[in-house]
Write an enzyme that holds these catalytic residues in place. Structure first.
Site, PDB file in Angstrom:
ATOM      1  N   THR A  24       0.844  -1.196   0.000  1.00 17.14           N
ATOM      2  CA  THR A  24       0.000   0.000   0.000  1.00 17.14           C
ATOM      3  C   THR A  24       0.877   1.244   0.000  1.00 17.14           C
ATOM      4  OG1 THR A  24      -1.861   1.083   1.140  1.00 17.14           O
ATOM      5  CG2 THR A  24      -0.130   0.185   2.527  1.00 17.14           C
ATOM      6  N   SER A 145      12.158  10.862   7.058  1.00 23.29           N
ATOM      7  CA  SER A 145      11.039  11.801   7.129  1.00 23.29           C
ATOM      8  C   SER A 145      11.545  13.151   7.601  1.00 23.29           C
ATOM      9  CB  SER A 145       9.985  11.282   8.116  1.00 23.29           C
ATOM     10  OG  SER A 145       9.060  12.282   8.465  1.00 23.29           O
ATOM     11  N   TYR A 171       8.692   8.803  17.203  1.00 21.98           N
ATOM     12  CA  TYR A 171       8.725   8.735  15.743  1.00 21.98           C
ATOM     13  C   TYR A 171       9.928   9.506  15.202  1.00 21.98           C
ATOM     14  CZ  TYR A 171       7.299   9.146  10.849  1.00 21.98           C
ATOM     15  OH  TYR A 171       7.261   9.107   9.469  1.00 21.98           O
TER      16      TYR A 171
END
Length: 298
Positions: A24, A145, A171
């Site tokens: 995905t 990120s 994160y």
């Protein structure tokens, strides 16, 4: 090169590519583009049924490999399967990840975001690296990120967030770890001259990654998501890092727009903290100890 797109991907015929989290979102779009350009693509996914459905939507030679990055036993089993099936691997794309999850641990007791995003990929890379090293032009691409800049540090005093938990900080730590891993891996690969390590980040894109965000953040992201670039656009930095002949080991690719939120892929700069060599080396040592995986370079 300006406005790099999928059309700039060179012919990938004959290349064996492993993409984690490829059923995905960004991973699927990455796998699709590589398959469309002739690569033999392996979708390394936790949910094999969904992986088979994703593979059925892709052209060419596409297979599915079970891989649960939250379990070192699964990582080792997947690596053994991949090694048996592929005498050579040209490209490993460490794409899978979780974001802003509630406090949870992996099967091995690691904080979920660090365990999935960094330690699982660290172990997988180490276990597959000897399949890449003999292949000229082979690459390890790890997806980081912009969050590596936000409340991000490597908390060696509480790496697993056992004393207190901040899902955004955890994160950020995992995404900073992705970059530090890439830079230290490249330093260790340099003398071999065949394989390079590169990093990329997608900016913002329409994926399911933020589904675990706190409600105060998840709702705005849901409302604004139609304005975000598509997953196909978000995959472009990874694809450029993986295929552009001009890529050099240790580089970092992201969108060329304002604040690297959207745009076409270009060479970008990571935070000063990510380049701290002493921290990179310490993280590497700790990661080897935690995973039990020693790399054949160093």
């Amino acid at each position: 090169m300006s406005s790099w797109t999928e059309q700039d991907i060179p012919d990938q015929s004959g290349r064996v590519v492993v993409v984690t989290g490829a059923n995905t979102g960004l991973g699927h779009e990455t796998a699709r583009a590589l398959a469309e350009h002739g690569a033999r693509v392996v979708l390394a996914v936790r949910d094999v049924a969904k992986g088979e459905q994703a593979a059925a939507r892709l052209p060419g030679d596409v297979s599915v490999q079970a891989l649960d990055l939250t379990s070192l036993a699964s990582v080792r089993a997947a690596a053994a399967d991949l090694r048996a099936a592929h005498p050579r691997i040209d490209l490993l794309i460490n794409n899978a990840g979780v974001m802003y999850t509630p406090k949870q641990t992996t099967a091995d007791g690691f904080e979920l975001q660090l365990g999935t995003n960094h330690l699982g990929h660290f172990a997988l890379t180490g276990l597959l690296l000897d399949r890449l090293l003999p292949v000229p032009g082979s690459r390890v691409v790890t997806v980081s990120s912009n969050a590596h800049r936000l409340r991000a540090a490597i908390h060696f005093d509480d790496l697993q967030w056992e004393r207190s938990y901040d899902r955004a900080g955890a994160y950020g730590q995992s995404k900073l770890a992705n970059l530090m891993f890439t830079y230290e891996l490249q330093r260790r690969l340099a003398s071999h001259g065949t394989t390079v390590a590169v990093a990329a980040h997608p900016g913002l894109s329409r994926t399911e990654l933020a589904r675990n965000a706190p409600t105060a953040l998840r709702l705005p992201l849901t409302w604004l998501s139609p304005l975000f670039p598509s997953a196909a656009m978000g995959a472009l930095p990874t694809l450029r890092a993986a295929t552009d002949p001009g890529v050099v080991g240790g580089q970092y690719y992201g969108p060329d727009g304002r604040r690297e939120v959207r745009g076409h892929p270009t060479l970008v700069t990571s935070s000063p903290d990510s380049h701290d060599r002493a921290t990179q080396q310490r993280l590497w040592t700790v990661s080897e100890e935690l995973t039990g995986v020693a790399f054949p370079v160093g």
